[in-house]
Design an enzyme around this catalytic site. Structure first.
Site, PDB file in Angstrom:
ATOM      1  N   PRO A 182     -18.542 -36.054  20.284  1.00  0.00           N
ATOM      2  CA  PRO A 182     -17.505 -36.766  21.102  1.00  0.00           C
ATOM      3  C   PRO A 182     -16.302 -35.853  20.955  1.00  0.00           C
ATOM      4  O   PRO A 182     -15.550 -35.933  21.846  1.00  0.00           O
ATOM      5  CB  PRO A 182     -17.454 -37.988  20.516  1.00  0.00           C
ATOM      6  N   ASP A 183     -16.158 -35.139  19.959  1.00  0.00           N
ATOM      7  CA  ASP A 183     -14.868 -34.019  19.770  1.00  0.00           C
ATOM      8  C   ASP A 183     -14.777 -33.433  20.850  1.00  0.00           C
ATOM      9  O   ASP A 183     -13.720 -33.231  21.414  1.00  0.00           O
ATOM     10  CB  ASP A 183     -14.953 -33.414  18.348  1.00  0.00           C
TER      11      ASP A 183
END
Lengths: 418, 399
Positions: A182-183
């Site tokens: 998700p980063d």
């Protein structure tokens, strides 16, 4: 030739991965990104020498005397950026920051939501200094709601966003992605948001605030699955690398240690071609595999038979053989293989950048290939505080005495304050 | 409220995910996006599902409905020379063309960038493919599994002693769309200054490969090859999932301070005196032993209690949501993330909202179009065709 974002100035206060990636994408496309770090919190370098060695973080595993200038990850995220240090927990630091805001287009940060307001640097404060400023804030869960103050790390957002629920071995529990995926999803969306706001400002002169929840942005890239649940009420089961309607689809072992190939057969034509390509196979005539439905039903047995074949060959060899007859197949590449992959090499995917304290290394280029304005490495990552003087004097017009004063008080500097 | 991208016109030739996601973002933020679909069934996503009650219907595919919000739809066979000529007329009035056909498709239709540029010098053409427009894999077949494999993503996903896993959802395709959107916006800003359009080549393999820098950077610096670590994290423990009384929780103390606070919270600080557990890295080496000692604490408690307690002690922790949990999650609800859209065939459904909230120009998604829903508006209104012309095109199967 001018790069697409020439003339755009960004103040990048972000840390770790999501925000620094967003800033770097803008920098790669030509924006003047000023990476602002606190010397009290040098990101990504606070690991023990032992761990750094395990991680392979530094050139030849040697942190050297100034590990903060030798971190592979920092040197990637900060390339093409200018670098200054500034202590925002001092009045003078805040004053310098506000003067920079006055002459900038964008502020990017990924702290917890309370941090910037505590400094008196929330979007409403910055608007008073520069009405056109665009401020992108991107905490884990966004700027509002009951989880607003939750502390989070990328590895939390993978399960929180629903993404992890779609990954895992068939029939087993959820699985985290190998790298806090998700980063970078949030990082890309942040770059997209900033460009959208810049486009609007070009037409109206108006700045705005961007509230990006990293969890939500990860949910957006599985949005079809969420809507799928909404339409039929079925929670998707983990199916690993398999497909609900087609087989064979999966990851098969190849010759060598930890070598694999992914194969994804969908059409009947691909199935026939696949059978022909497997020189030792009588699969084509086996009635158990004559339709996609039967192949899905009997896939455990089918996968075993395919694995017996794939084990005899190198992963690249199987890929080439199957691709030659139109069957989707891909070697599962590790870091070494990717770095030497002939396709990426032919497309000049990697950039070679010489860094004064880390040496010459290969970095991924920007995978947005503009025909007219191709991005390229213009400068290596700055050393800690390398551009303090350039920015404060060149952009803000501070005198040498003023800059010396800031240095003496420790507001700026070129070594960490630990 | 104003729309950020008001006045931009986009021709979205996309099929399935990548180009469609780019077009969706453009549309949701206010561009006029005309989806150009083949007259024989339209975008293949329409046949992909999931469908309500699992009954296939081209207007009810969740994949299509989600990825094509805020678009108009026309049907046009661009493989027919008359269809290609009509597309050129549309290109004259457009700013952006986004497509994800296999390399060479547009050229075969007589619609290469050079042709489009001669019609409209400011046009921005973004092409998303699995491997890009050049290079030895250019014509290889791609997709979700192949993209995960060749980008190096699968290699680091999964358990150490088992086969690598593709990530959740079709991430190569989404990343292609997201990079395309970013490129289009930069190209539009550049065009403001110079008037010149350009062509953007996006390879989903490259997009994914560029998003695990940790792996590639570390190899470049030290020759380190990152392997799979299962449901753990590469440098510290316990960054992991623990089973609890009513499901799982995600725990991620990423600094020693956070790990210590976690053990204080659990009343287990004595573990820090054990040589095996003194740092995150030590705990990773002895992760099985560490887990055996702490798991009972988690199994004794419900997820809500654990997550709230962790947050009280400032330890990163989160719920492990499946898609049902997600729709009910109080954070997503409080932020009004879910957008309710009514569709004439599929009905009213909750859609994932915008990936970022803009204070002055918020996204305003509208429901996806029916196949060819806007044919008359575009062909009569924009191109000034007569009923006879359109009738002929329809008879010939071009529209």
């Amino acid at each position: 030739m001018a790069l697409p974002l020439e003339g755009v100035r960004v103040l990048d206060l972000s840390q770790v991965w999501s925000g620094p990636l967003a800033g770097r994408i803008l920098a790669d496309m030509g924006a003047e990104v000023i990476y602002i770090m606190s010397r009290q919190r040098i990101p990504l370098t606070q690991v023990s020498p032992e761990v750094a060695t395990i991680l392979g973080w530094y050139p030849n595993n040697d942190p050297g005397e100034d590990p903060w200038n030798r971190s592979s990850v920092y040197n990637d995220f900060a390339r093409n950026k200018l670098g200054i240090t500034l202590e925002l927990n001092t009045d003078e630091g805040i004053d310098v920051f506000k003067r920079l805001v006055k002459v900038s287009d964008v502020v990017l940060e990924n702290f917890s939501p309370r941090v910037m307001p505590n400094f008196g640097l929330d979007h409403p404060d910055l608007k008073k200094i520069n009405a056109g400023i665009i401020m992108c804030r991107m905490p884990g869960y966004g700027l509002s709601g009951p989880y607003r103050e939750f502390v989070s790390f990328g590895t939390n957002l993978d399960p929180a966003s629903g993404m992890a629920s779609l990954m895992g071995y068939p029939g087993e529990e959820v699985h985290m992605s190998g790298n806090a995926y998700p980063d970078p999803v949030a990082g890309l969306h942040a770059a997209a948001a900033i460009l959208t706001a810049l486009y609007h400002r070009r037409r109206t002169g108006k700045g705005q605030g961007i509230d990006l929840s990293q969890a939500e942005s990860a949910t957006c890239v599985i949005g079809e699955a969420v809507l799928g649940y909404a339409v039929n009420g079925k929670i998707p089961r983990n199916r690993g690398n398999r497909h609900p309607e087609y087989a064979p689809q999966g990851c098969y072992p190849c010759k060598g240690e930890d070598k694999w190939v992914m194969i994804a057969v969908t059409t009947e034509a691909q199935w026939s071609a696949f059978c022909r390509a497997m020189d030792i196979s009588d699969l084509a005539d086996d009635p158990n595999y004559s339709t996609a439905g039967l192949r899905v039903k009997n896939q455990d047995e089918l996968d075993k038979r395919i694995s017996t074949w794939t084990l005899n060959y190198a992963h690249y060899e199987i890929m080439e053989r199957l691709q030659k007859v139109g069957v989707p197949a891909g070697a599962v590449l590790n870091a070494a293989e990717l770095s030497a992959d002939p396709h990426l090499a032919e497309r000049d995917f990697f950039w070679e950048i010489e860094h004064p304290r880390a040496g010459r290394h290969q970095y991924c280029g920007l995978p947005i290939r503009f025909s007219g304005t191709p991005p390229c490495p213009r400068r290596p990552a700055p050393l800690l505080g390398q551009h303090n003087r350039l920015v404060l004097s060149g952009i803000l017009g501070l005198s040498d005495e003023e800059i010396d004063g800031l240095e003496q008080k420790g507001i700026i500097g070129s070594t960490p304050l630990m | 409220m104003e729309k950020a991208l008001e006045g931009i016109r986009v021709l979205d030739l996309g099929e399935t995910i990548s180009a469609s996601y780019c077009g969706k973002l453009l549309g949701d933020f206010g561009a006029e996006v005309i989806k150009v679909e083949n007259p024989r069934g339209g975008d293949p996503a329409r046949n992909a599902g999931p469908f309500p009650q699992d009954v296939p219907h081209p207007e009810c595919s969740a994949l299509f409905l989600y990825l094509n919000t805020s678009k108009k739809s026309i049907s046009l066979n661009i493989h027919d020379p008359s269809g290609a000529a009509i597309l050129k007329r549309l290109v004259k009035k457009a700013d952006v063309v986004v497509e994800n056909f296999p390399p060479g498709t547009l050229q075969r239709c007589g619609l290469s960038y050079e042709v489009l540029e001669s019609v409209n010098p400011g046009i921005i053409l973004v092409s998303i493919t699995d491997f890009g427009q050049t290079g030895p894999y250019r014509d290889y077949k791609g997709g979700r599994l192949v993209g995960n494999a060749l980008s190096g993503y699968a290699y680091i996903n999964g358990d150490p002693d088992r086969e690598p896993l593709a990530g959740g959802g079709d991430q190569p395709a989404y990343q292609g769309g997201l990079h395309a959107y970013t490129g289009v916006m930069a190209a539009l800003l550049h065009r403001d200054m110079t008037g010149a359009g350009q062509q953007i080549d996006i390879s989903t393999m490259e997009c994914m490969a560029s998003l695990h820098q940790f792996t590639l950077n570390r190899f470049a610096y030290s020759g380190m090859i990152q392997k799979r670590v299962g449901n753990r994290y590469v440098f510290s423990h316990p960054i992991t999932l623990y089973p609890c009384k009513d499901g799982h929780v995600s725990i991620s103390p990423s600094s020693e301070d956070q790990a210590e606070r976690m053990l204080i919270m659990m009343d287990m600080t004595h573990l820090l005196e054990d040589e095996r557990f003194q740092t995150g890295y030590h705990r990773l080496v002895y992760a099985d032993e560490f887990d055996a000692l702490v798991k009972p604490w988690f199994l004794d408690r419900k997820k809500k209690e654990i997550v709230e307690l962790c947050q009280e002690f400032r330890v990163p922790a989160a719920y492990v949501n499946n898609l049902k949990d997600l729709l009910e999650d109080p954070q997503y609800q409080a932020r009004k993330f879910w957008t309710s859209l009514d569709h004439p065939v599929a009905g009213r459904l909750p859609y994932a909202g915008a990936p970022f909230k803009m204070s002055e120009t918020p996204a305003k998604p509208e429901r996806a179009p029916l196949l060819g829903e806007n044919n008359e508006e575009i062909y009569f209104g924009k191109l000034g065709m007569t009923s006879e012309e359109l009738g002929t095109l329809r008879d010939r199967g071009i529209v």
